[in-house]
Design an enzyme around this catalytic site. Structure first.
Site, short mmCIF file in Angstrom:
data_model
loop_
_atom_site.label_atom_id
_atom_site.label_comp_id
_atom_site.label_asym_id
_atom_site.label_seq_id
_atom_site.Cartn_x
_atom_site.Cartn_y
_atom_site.Cartn_z
CG ASP A 110 82.49 107.78 87.94
OD1 ASP A 110 81.66 107.08 88.43
OD2 ASP A 110 82.59 109.08 86.88
CE LYS A 126 81.14 105.13 84.73
NZ LYS A 126 81.78 107.03 85.62
CG ASP A 185 92.51 94.38 92.02
OD1 ASP A 185 93.16 94.19 93.32
OD2 ASP A 185 92.48 93.58 90.95
CE1 TYR A 221 89.00 92.19 88.32
CE2 TYR A 221 91.46 90.46 88.68
CZ TYR A 221 90.75 92.14 88.65
OH TYR A 221 91.25 92.97 88.77
#
Ligand code: NAD
Length: 336
Positions: free
Chosen positions: A206, A173, A230, A124
């Site tokens: 995930d 991640k 988000d 962002y």
């Protein structure tokens, strides 16, 4: 002395739900002078600017804002005003609780978790471009800083400590994004040593998405970077009745902006059928922030009561319902 709070009614369903929320707050007896400011699409129409300087000055002056959702054009057009506000006031922490209310038909009962989302960095940052005029490729640069990670991770641990929470899960991640997510995870693991009373673990995003759907009860406080936070917070809202029930707070060092997790819902805007609870529960967070815990608790209790009875709820909570936004707000006020 009344409080002065900036009110941004917002786009789409924004004016309908913030109107309901301000009525509910008024009914508690807490006096607030609303400094109403226009931002987003409505501000473009009036001022040719989605974020007029007056909005920034108002939030700087009042320190606290209640905000309706603001539309961001998809793919093209002006940059997100929500992101701009978070950057302008360094609202680095986005607190998004997901809590079950008795009476809502959803996959689980008794979910009670909090997502702490980093709110200013990573994808962002707004640093993106096409590599050439033919748009043969595009690049978005996700910047994760040590300072930014440390402050949000510390916020999550401190939040856990002060709110009687037992566990913090760091979501990342780092197997693929070894630098950005790797840095975030490394800092989190190091910080966790300062909080031995809090159990800390981590999950790859995930796997986290699957685990959250399969068994949300294994989580308590979840802390993660901007984009993952988000997405996970919308997912978490789906565990407790949907976006109509998900409040959020954007918290910085000096300023705070309270809002629903959801957007401007153009598909139902103007119909008077939006669920006002997300922004009413954001008002509960705002009242707690202002030190008005009694009023905050009463509103939360009134919302819980109306939902438990199940008669005066909007159709997102009961598809057979014809109850309007204002009627649900009236029922909450009556319960107060
Ligand atoms: P959305 O959250 O507006 O809507 C998603 C779905 O949830 C829609 O079907 C909508 O009808 C439903 N929904 C949302 N809030 C509801 C409520 N209170 N009661 C009942 N149903 C509700 O997401 P979107 O459609 O992807 O986004 C619309 C616009 O909102 C976009 O411009 C987006 O950028 C913006 N947005 C703003 C914010 C914000 O201001 N913080 C957050 C998310 C999206």
């Amino acid at each position: 002395m009344p409080y002065t709070v900036t009110l941004i009614p917002g786009d789409g369903i924004g004016p309908e739900i913030t109107g309901a929320a301000t009525r509910v707050i008024e009914a508690t007896g807490v006096k607030i002078d609303w400094d109403t400011q226009i931002a987003g699409v409505s501000a473009i129409e009036k001022y040719k600017d989605p974020l007029p300087q007056g909005v920034i000055e108002s939030i700087a002056r009042n320190k606290v804002a209640l905000k309706g959702p603001l539309t961001t054009p998809i793919g093209t057009g002006f940059r997100s005003v929500n992101v701009a506000l978070r950057k302008e006031f360094e609202l680095y922490s986005n607190l998004r609780p997901a809590k079950s209310f008795e009476g809502i038909k959803s996959r689980y009962e008794n979910v009670d978790l909090v997502i702490v989302r980093e709110n200013t960095e990573e994808f962002y940052s707004g640093i993106e471009h096409y590599v050439d005029a033919k748009k043969s490729a595009a690049e978005t640069i996700g910047i994760v800083t040590r300072t930014g990670s440390e402050r949000i991770l510390r916020f999550a641990f401190e939040y856990a400590l002060t709110h009687g929470r037992k566990k913090v899960t760091i979501v990342h991640k780092a197997n693929i994004l070894k630098y950005t997510s790797g840095l975030f995870l490394e800092i989190g693991r190091n910080l966790s040593k300062e909080y031995p009373q809090i159990e800390t673990n981590d999950r790859i995003i995930d796997n986290m998405a699957m685990q959250l759907v399969m068994n949300p009860f294994q989580f308590d406080v979840i802390v993660t970077t901007n984009l993952f936070g988000d997405i996970l917070s919308d997912l978490a809202s789906g565990l407790v009745g949907g976006l109509g029930m998900a409040p959020g707070a954007n918290i910085g060092y000096n300023n705070s902006v309270f809002e629903a997790v959801h957007g401007s819902a153009p598909d139902i805007a103007g119909k008077g059928i939006a669920n006002p609870c997300a922004v009413i529960l954001a008002s509960v967070m705002m009242l707690e922030h202002l030190g008005e815990s009694d009023a905050a608790g009463r509103i939360e209790g009134a919302v819980a009561g109306v939902i438990k009875e199940g008669k005066k709820v909007t159709r997102d909570l009961n598809p057979a319902s014809t109850v309007t936004t204002d009627e649900m707000a009236d029922a909450i006020i009556e319960k107060l």
